[in-house]
Scaffold this motif. Structure first.
Motif, PDB file in Angstrom:
ATOM      1  N   ASP A 118      -6.276   2.917  -1.752  1.00  0.00           N
ATOM      2  CA  ASP A 118      -5.483   1.747  -2.171  1.00  0.00           C
ATOM      3  C   ASP A 118      -5.218   0.780  -1.023  1.00  0.00           C
ATOM      4  OD1 ASP A 118      -5.340   2.917  -4.668  1.00  0.00           O
ATOM      5  OD2 ASP A 118      -3.336   3.772  -4.338  1.00  0.00           O
ATOM      6  N   LEU A 119      -5.677   1.116   0.180  1.00  0.00           N
ATOM      7  CA  LEU A 119      -5.287   0.346   1.358  1.00  0.00           C
ATOM      8  C   LEU A 119      -5.692  -1.121   1.261  1.00  0.00           C
ATOM      9  CD1 LEU A 119      -4.146   0.176   4.256  1.00  0.00           C
ATOM     10  CD2 LEU A 119      -6.437   0.786   5.073  1.00  0.00           C
ATOM     11  N   MET A 120      -6.978  -1.379   1.057  1.00  0.00           N
ATOM     12  CA  MET A 120      -7.450  -2.761   1.108  1.00  0.00           C
ATOM     13  C   MET A 120      -6.900  -3.593  -0.052  1.00  0.00           C
ATOM     14  SD  MET A 120      -8.848  -2.969   3.936  1.00  0.00           S
ATOM     15  CE  MET A 120      -9.262  -4.698   3.699  1.00  0.00           C
ATOM     16  N   SER A 121      -6.822  -3.011  -1.240  1.00  0.00           N
ATOM     17  CA  SER A 121      -6.282  -3.775  -2.366  1.00  0.00           C
ATOM     18  C   SER A 121      -4.812  -4.112  -2.139  1.00  0.00           C
ATOM     19  CB  SER A 121      -6.454  -2.999  -3.674  1.00  0.00           C
ATOM     20  OG  SER A 121      -5.759  -1.762  -3.637  1.00  0.00           O
ATOM     21  N   THR A 122      -4.058  -3.182  -1.530  1.00  0.00           N
ATOM     22  CA  THR A 122      -2.640  -3.436  -1.253  1.00  0.00           C
ATOM     23  C   THR A 122      -2.491  -4.543  -0.211  1.00  0.00           C
ATOM     24  OG1 THR A 122      -2.113  -1.119  -1.731  1.00  0.00           O
ATOM     25  CG2 THR A 122      -0.476  -2.390  -0.509  1.00  0.00           C
ATOM     26  N   ALA A 123      -3.301  -4.475   0.857  1.00  0.00           N
ATOM     27  CA  ALA A 123      -3.228  -5.485   1.913  1.00  0.00           C
ATOM     28  C   ALA A 123      -3.672  -6.852   1.398  1.00  0.00           C
ATOM     29  CB  ALA A 123      -4.085  -5.059   3.100  1.00  0.00           C
ATOM     30  N   MET A 124      -4.748  -6.889   0.631  1.00  0.00           N
ATOM     31  CA  MET A 124      -5.241  -8.167   0.104  1.00  0.00           C
ATOM     32  C   MET A 124      -4.251  -8.768  -0.901  1.00  0.00           C
ATOM     33  SD  MET A 124      -8.048  -8.853   1.713  1.00  0.00           S
ATOM     34  CE  MET A 124      -8.853 -10.122   0.724  1.00  0.00           C
ATOM     35  N   GLU A 125      -3.591  -7.920  -1.670  1.00  0.00           N
ATOM     36  CA  GLU A 125      -2.601  -8.421  -2.617  1.00  0.00           C
ATOM     37  C   GLU A 125      -1.439  -9.080  -1.888  1.00  0.00           C
ATOM     38  OE1 GLU A 125       0.306  -6.815  -6.258  1.00  0.00           O
ATOM     39  OE2 GLU A 125      -1.050  -5.428  -5.224  1.00  0.00           O
ATOM     40  N   LEU A 126      -0.962  -8.436  -0.813  1.00  0.00           N
ATOM     41  CA  LEU A 126       0.132  -9.027  -0.032  1.00  0.00           C
ATOM     42  C   LEU A 126      -0.309 -10.337   0.615  1.00  0.00           C
ATOM     43  CD1 LEU A 126       2.907  -9.040   1.241  1.00  0.00           C
ATOM     44  CD2 LEU A 126       2.047  -7.479   3.012  1.00  0.00           C
ATOM     45  N   ALA A 127      -1.513 -10.355   1.207  1.00  0.00           N
ATOM     46  CA  ALA A 127      -2.010 -11.585   1.820  1.00  0.00           C
ATOM     47  C   ALA A 127      -2.157 -12.689   0.772  1.00  0.00           C
ATOM     48  CB  ALA A 127      -3.345 -11.333   2.508  1.00  0.00           C
TER      49      ALA A 127
END
Length: 258
Positions: A184-193
């Motif tokens: 879930d790391l990249m989807s979580t980071a991209m969602e916040l960005a």
């Protein structure tokens, strides 16, 4: 805006830049890569397409630290010159006007943990580990950046021992802000960005400038500086659009830059 990099990959999609450190095998940083990182973050701040960024590492490691081969024959004069490049790189990342979300996908040791601390927000994979191993390879450094987040005790323990801590320990020490399953790391980071990128571009850049400056100011000085930034942002068209959208209960319509 062309980045023309060898080991720092930059992709821009819908106002969010994905910056990936990609130097096999462990994303270790040598002198040339420090300079490439510095140029990347300078250019990122001038790229009108970009409203927010995600910074991560390719493969299983976020950043394995310095390329130790650089240190083998490094004398005093050489170290002084080398570390000037390092400082300029770290300053470029800290001063970059674009908010940076760190997606810490694996090991972040030495230079790696510093790069993580220089992100505005840090989201870590459950597989991430953190360390200050400089004591074991004949150098020192990085502790002051970690101390901004972790405090004296944890920083000194890590610095004196070179011990690695896992993601949950890093979360408890406030080195990272959130720990998520690896997948879930990249989807979580991209969602916040993406959420940050929807805000007023000039307001976000002024907000980051204010947060950086206020770190070293007293309470009264910091708030006074923030007030000058509020006056500055009120001169932008985006500020009026944001207020109008709030009153009309709709999403603001900012100029598309992505």
């Amino acid at each position: 805006m062309e980045y023309d990099n060898h080991f720092v990959k930059v992709e821009v999609d819908r106002s969010v830049a994905l910056i990936t450190l990609d130097r096999p095998k462990a994303n270790a940083v040598d002198l040339a890569l420090y300079d490439e990182l510095r140029r990347t973050f300078h250019r990122l701040g001038k790229d009108d397409r970009v409203r927010a960024a995600v910074f991560t590492g390719a493969g299983k490691v976020f950043c394995g630290g310095n390329d130790v081969t650089d240190f083998v024959d490094l004398d005093f004069e050489g170290a002084t010159e080398y570390l000037a490049h390092v400082r300029l790189t770290f300053n470029a990342m800290y001063d970059c006007p674009v908010p940076i979300v760190g997606a810490i996908n694996g090991g972040a040791v030495g230079t790696g943990i510093v790069l993580a601390t220089l992100c505005d927000v840090r989201i870590a994979s459950e597989r991430a580990v953190f360390a200050l191993p400089e004591i074991d390879v004949g150098v020192l450094g990085g502790a002051r950046h970690v101390m901004r987040l972790a405090g004296q005790g944890m920083t000194r323990m890590m610095m004196y021992t070179g011990r690695r801590i896992d993601a949950e320990e890093a979360l408890h020490a406030k080195i990272v802000d959130r720990v998520v399953p690896h997948d879930d790391l990249m989807s979580t980071a991209m969602e916040l960005a993406g959420e940050i990128a929807e805000k007023s571009p000039p307001a976000i850049r002024l907000a980051k400038q204010g947060l950086n400056r206020c770190e070293t100011m007293s309470l009264k000085e910091g708030y006074e500086f923030e007030c000058t930034l509020t006056a500055a942002v009120r001169q932008t068209a985006e500020a009026s659009e944001g207020a109008l959208a709030f009153l009309e209960k709709r999403r603001p319509r900012y100029a598309d830059r992505g």
